[in-house]
Design a protein around this motif. Structure first.
Motif, PDB file in Angstrom:
ATOM      1  N   GLY A  70       0.333  -1.007  -0.489  1.00 51.15           N
ATOM      2  CA  GLY A  70       0.100   0.274   0.395  1.00 51.15           C
ATOM      3  C   GLY A  70       0.884   1.298  -0.192  1.00 51.15           C
ATOM      4  N   ARG A  71       2.097   1.010   0.233  1.00 49.42           N
ATOM      5  CA  ARG A  71       3.117   2.360   0.210  1.00 49.42           C
ATOM      6  C   ARG A  71       4.317   2.049  -0.288  1.00 49.42           C
ATOM      7  NH1 ARG A  71      -1.157   3.881   1.371  1.00 49.42           N
ATOM      8  NH2 ARG A  71      -1.608   5.417   3.077  1.00 49.42           N
ATOM      9  N   PRO A  72       4.523   3.280  -1.056  1.00 50.56           N
ATOM     10  CA  PRO A  72       6.482   2.630  -1.871  1.00 50.56           C
ATOM     11  C   PRO A  72       7.541   2.364  -0.449  1.00 50.56           C
ATOM     12  CG  PRO A  72       6.074   4.884  -1.547  1.00 50.56           C
ATOM     13  CD  PRO A  72       4.170   4.474  -0.725  1.00 50.56           C
ATOM     14  N   PRO A  73       8.099   2.549  -0.908  1.00 52.75           N
ATOM     15  CA  PRO A  73       9.139   2.186  -0.017  1.00 52.75           C
ATOM     16  C   PRO A  73       9.871   3.322   0.483  1.00 52.75           C
ATOM     17  CG  PRO A  73      10.069   0.498  -2.077  1.00 52.75           C
ATOM     18  CD  PRO A  73       8.960   1.896  -2.289  1.00 52.75           C
ATOM     19  N   LYS A  74      10.567   3.420   1.634  1.00 52.20           N
ATOM     20  CA  LYS A  74      10.552   4.180   1.904  1.00 52.20           C
ATOM     21  C   LYS A  74      12.006   5.491   1.099  1.00 52.20           C
ATOM     22  CE  LYS A  74      13.201   6.425   6.330  1.00 52.20           C
ATOM     23  NZ  LYS A  74      14.209   6.588   7.826  1.00 52.20           N
ATOM     24  N   SER A  75      12.596   4.762   0.685  1.00 51.33           N
ATOM     25  CA  SER A  75      13.646   5.802  -0.007  1.00 51.33           C
ATOM     26  C   SER A  75      12.827   6.467  -1.313  1.00 51.33           C
ATOM     27  CB  SER A  75      14.698   5.330  -0.751  1.00 51.33           C
ATOM     28  OG  SER A  75      14.811   3.887  -1.201  1.00 51.33           O
ATOM     29  N   LEU A  76      11.704   5.621  -2.063  1.00 55.52           N
ATOM     30  CA  LEU A  76      10.975   6.481  -2.909  1.00 55.52           C
ATOM     31  C   LEU A  76      10.066   7.280  -2.315  1.00 55.52           C
ATOM     32  CD1 LEU A  76      10.236   2.893  -5.097  1.00 55.52           C
ATOM     33  CD2 LEU A  76      11.815   5.291  -5.672  1.00 55.52           C
ATOM     34  N   LYS A  77       9.704   7.337  -1.154  1.00 59.17           N
ATOM     35  CA  LYS A  77       8.412   8.216  -0.627  1.00 59.17           C
ATOM     36  C   LYS A  77       8.660   9.190  -0.134  1.00 59.17           C
ATOM     37  CE  LYS A  77       5.893   7.952   3.718  1.00 59.17           C
ATOM     38  NZ  LYS A  77       6.011   8.932   4.906  1.00 59.17           N
ATOM     39  N   GLU A  78      10.786   8.997   0.214  1.00 57.04           N
ATOM     40  CA  GLU A  78      11.272  11.043   0.800  1.00 57.04           C
ATOM     41  C   GLU A  78      12.032  11.020  -0.602  1.00 57.04           C
ATOM     42  OE1 GLU A  78      14.162   9.050   3.092  1.00 57.04           O
ATOM     43  OE2 GLU A  78      13.231   9.250   4.821  1.00 57.04           O
ATOM     44  N   MET A  79      12.467  10.935  -1.642  1.00 60.11           N
ATOM     45  CA  MET A  79      12.310  11.501  -2.509  1.00 60.11           C
ATOM     46  C   MET A  79      10.872  12.130  -3.044  1.00 60.11           C
ATOM     47  SD  MET A  79      13.951  10.249  -6.496  1.00 60.11           S
ATOM     48  CE  MET A  79      12.251   9.206  -7.066  1.00 60.11           C
ATOM     49  N   VAL A  80       9.763  11.256  -4.018  1.00 61.00           N
ATOM     50  CA  VAL A  80       8.564  12.418  -3.900  1.00 61.00           C
ATOM     51  C   VAL A  80       8.002  13.223  -3.609  1.00 61.00           C
ATOM     52  CG1 VAL A  80       8.178   9.364  -5.625  1.00 61.00           C
ATOM     53  CG2 VAL A  80       7.455  10.148  -3.409  1.00 61.00           C
ATOM     54  N   GLU A  81       8.405  12.913  -1.641  1.00 61.73           N
ATOM     55  CA  GLU A  81       8.098  13.788  -1.113  1.00 61.73           C
ATOM     56  C   GLU A  81       8.764  15.475  -1.547  1.00 61.73           C
ATOM     57  OE1 GLU A  81       7.532  12.573   2.637  1.00 61.73           O
ATOM     58  OE2 GLU A  81       5.779  11.621   1.800  1.00 61.73           O
ATOM     59  N   ARG A  82      10.047  15.012  -1.303  1.00 61.19           N
ATOM     60  CA  ARG A  82      10.738  16.132  -1.767  1.00 61.19           C
ATOM     61  C   ARG A  82      10.251  16.813  -3.005  1.00 61.19           C
ATOM     62  NH1 ARG A  82      14.831  12.370   0.385  1.00 61.19           N
ATOM     63  NH2 ARG A  82      16.128  12.525  -1.964  1.00 61.19           N
ATOM     64  N   LEU A  83       9.963  16.600  -3.813  1.00 61.23           N
ATOM     65  CA  LEU A  83       9.501  16.809  -4.991  1.00 61.23           C
ATOM     66  C   LEU A  83       7.858  17.063  -5.416  1.00 61.23           C
ATOM     67  CD1 LEU A  83      11.554  14.356  -7.578  1.00 61.23           C
ATOM     68  CD2 LEU A  83      11.913  16.640  -7.345  1.00 61.23           C
ATOM     69  N   ALA A  84       7.473  17.258  -4.585  1.00 62.85           N
ATOM     70  CA  ALA A  84       6.088  17.988  -4.818  1.00 62.85           C
ATOM     71  C   ALA A  84       4.738  17.170  -3.800  1.00 62.85           C
ATOM     72  CB  ALA A  84       5.431  16.634  -5.857  1.00 62.85           C
ATOM     73  N   THR A  85       3.908  17.867  -3.583  1.00 63.03           N
ATOM     74  CA  THR A  85       2.763  17.489  -2.594  1.00 63.03           C
ATOM     75  C   THR A  85       2.472  16.036  -2.554  1.00 63.03           C
ATOM     76  OG1 THR A  85       1.696  19.469  -2.193  1.00 63.03           O
ATOM     77  CG2 THR A  85       0.429  17.828  -1.914  1.00 63.03           C
ATOM     78  N   VAL A  86       1.978  15.023  -2.242  1.00 61.61           N
ATOM     79  CA  VAL A  86       2.240  13.781  -2.579  1.00 61.61           C
ATOM     80  C   VAL A  86       1.242  13.316  -0.952  1.00 61.61           C
ATOM     81  CG1 VAL A  86       2.770  11.132  -2.752  1.00 61.61           C
ATOM     82  CG2 VAL A  86       4.362  12.849  -2.050  1.00 61.61           C
ATOM     83  N   ILE A  87      -0.323  12.421  -2.387  1.00 57.47           N
ATOM     84  CA  ILE A  87      -1.658  11.395  -2.156  1.00 57.47           C
ATOM     85  C   ILE A  87      -1.125  10.437  -2.427  1.00 57.47           C
ATOM     86  CG2 ILE A  87      -4.054  11.924  -2.151  1.00 57.47           C
ATOM     87  CD1 ILE A  87      -4.106  14.369  -2.503  1.00 57.47           C
ATOM     88  N   TYR A  88      -1.363   9.598  -1.178  1.00 57.79           N
ATOM     89  CA  TYR A  88      -1.053   8.192  -1.402  1.00 57.79           C
ATOM     90  C   TYR A  88      -2.001   7.249  -1.991  1.00 57.79           C
ATOM     91  CZ  TYR A  88       3.151   8.722  -0.334  1.00 57.79           C
ATOM     92  OH  TYR A  88       4.381   9.838   0.530  1.00 57.79           O
TER      93      TYR A  88
END
Length: 253
Positions: A70-88
């Motif tokens: 249901g959620r991406p791996p931590k490293s991917l999660k951190e990367m996309v959150e640096r780039l934009a607002t994220v809705i999972y």
């Protein structure tokens, strides 16, 4: 409305008030350093209510379809959150089954609708990881022509699982059927087990995706890493930074 994980970054603005002529250059540099430091800290805060700037001057929101858990791996999660607002996605917290349509498609669309309603002036981009790639790709393949105009004609797939663990039906058609107006970014690790099955009929590693891209209608960009199924897993810091830069460039394209 279902609960949904939202990560809000900061909206950064270039420029600012011009320093007075009497201000020394050292003082100006110190203020700039402090301002940048403050922005970095704020961008990591989940309580920030600002968004990152995205394409064409609009705020950017990523709807991130997660992996099987249901959620991406931590490293991917951190990367996309640096780039934009994220809705999972799924908005309900996890996928219901291994089906790539039906209830799971509904759950991805629920998260997409939340993004559209919550950020009506924003540019919405669908991204995905692992199993979420299959759900998102099939959504574009089946309903791409009917998705709202506010949804950018872009799709990012981190670790598309092309070949299943056991010999059988592959997952090619979900990618090849995506409409031609869609820009498709595939970010995969060359050591990904899902690209290195003993039975596959395509070259091993990310070369399989490069070969498959020839049969795609969509405009495909491939970013190959030295990683595994999570394309950032096992990579060095410099390579991760390079991947993030390429993903950012794709978002702004």
């Amino acid at each position: 409305m279902p609960r949904v994980g939202v990560k809000k970054g900061d909206k950064t603005r270039s420029g600012g008030k011009q320093a007075k002529k009497t201000t020394s250059s050292n003082d100006s540099k110190m203020r700039i350093r402090k301002r940048k430091s403050g922005e970095t800290a704020a961008s990591k805060s989940s309580g920030s209510k600002k968004q990152k700037m995205g394409t064409k001057g609009k705020d950017l929101v990523i709807v991130m379809a997660g992996s099987a858990g249901g959620r991406p791996p931590k490293s991917l999660k951190e990367m996309v959150e640096r780039l934009a607002t994220v809705i999972y996605a799924p908005a309900e917290g996890k996928w219901k089954s291994w089906a790539i349509d039906g209830e799971n498609r509904k759950r991805l669309k629920n998260a997409l609708n939340i993004a559209l309603k919550s950020y009506p002036e924003s540019s919405i981009v669908i991204a995905s990881s692992s199993f979420g790639c299959r759900v998102a790709a099939q959504l574009w393949a089946d309903e791409g022509q009917r998705l709202p105009k506010a949804v950018s004609r872009k799709l990012i797939c981190f670790g598309y699982p092309l070949f299943r663990p056991k010999a059988g039906q592959n997952r090619k058609t979900s990618l090849t059927a995506i409409p031609k107006e869609v820009k498709l970014l595939l970010v995969s690790g060359n050591k990904d087990d899902f690209l290195n099955r003993h039975y596959q009929d395509l070259p091993p590693g990310t070369a399989s995706l490069k070969h498959l891209a020839k049969d795609c209608k969509a405009q495909v960009t491939l970013v190959s890493t030295n990683g595994k199924h999570n394309p950032l897993d096992g990579t060095k810091k410099a390579e991760r930074a390079d991947v993030e830069e390429k993903v950012a460039a794709f978002l702004l394209s």
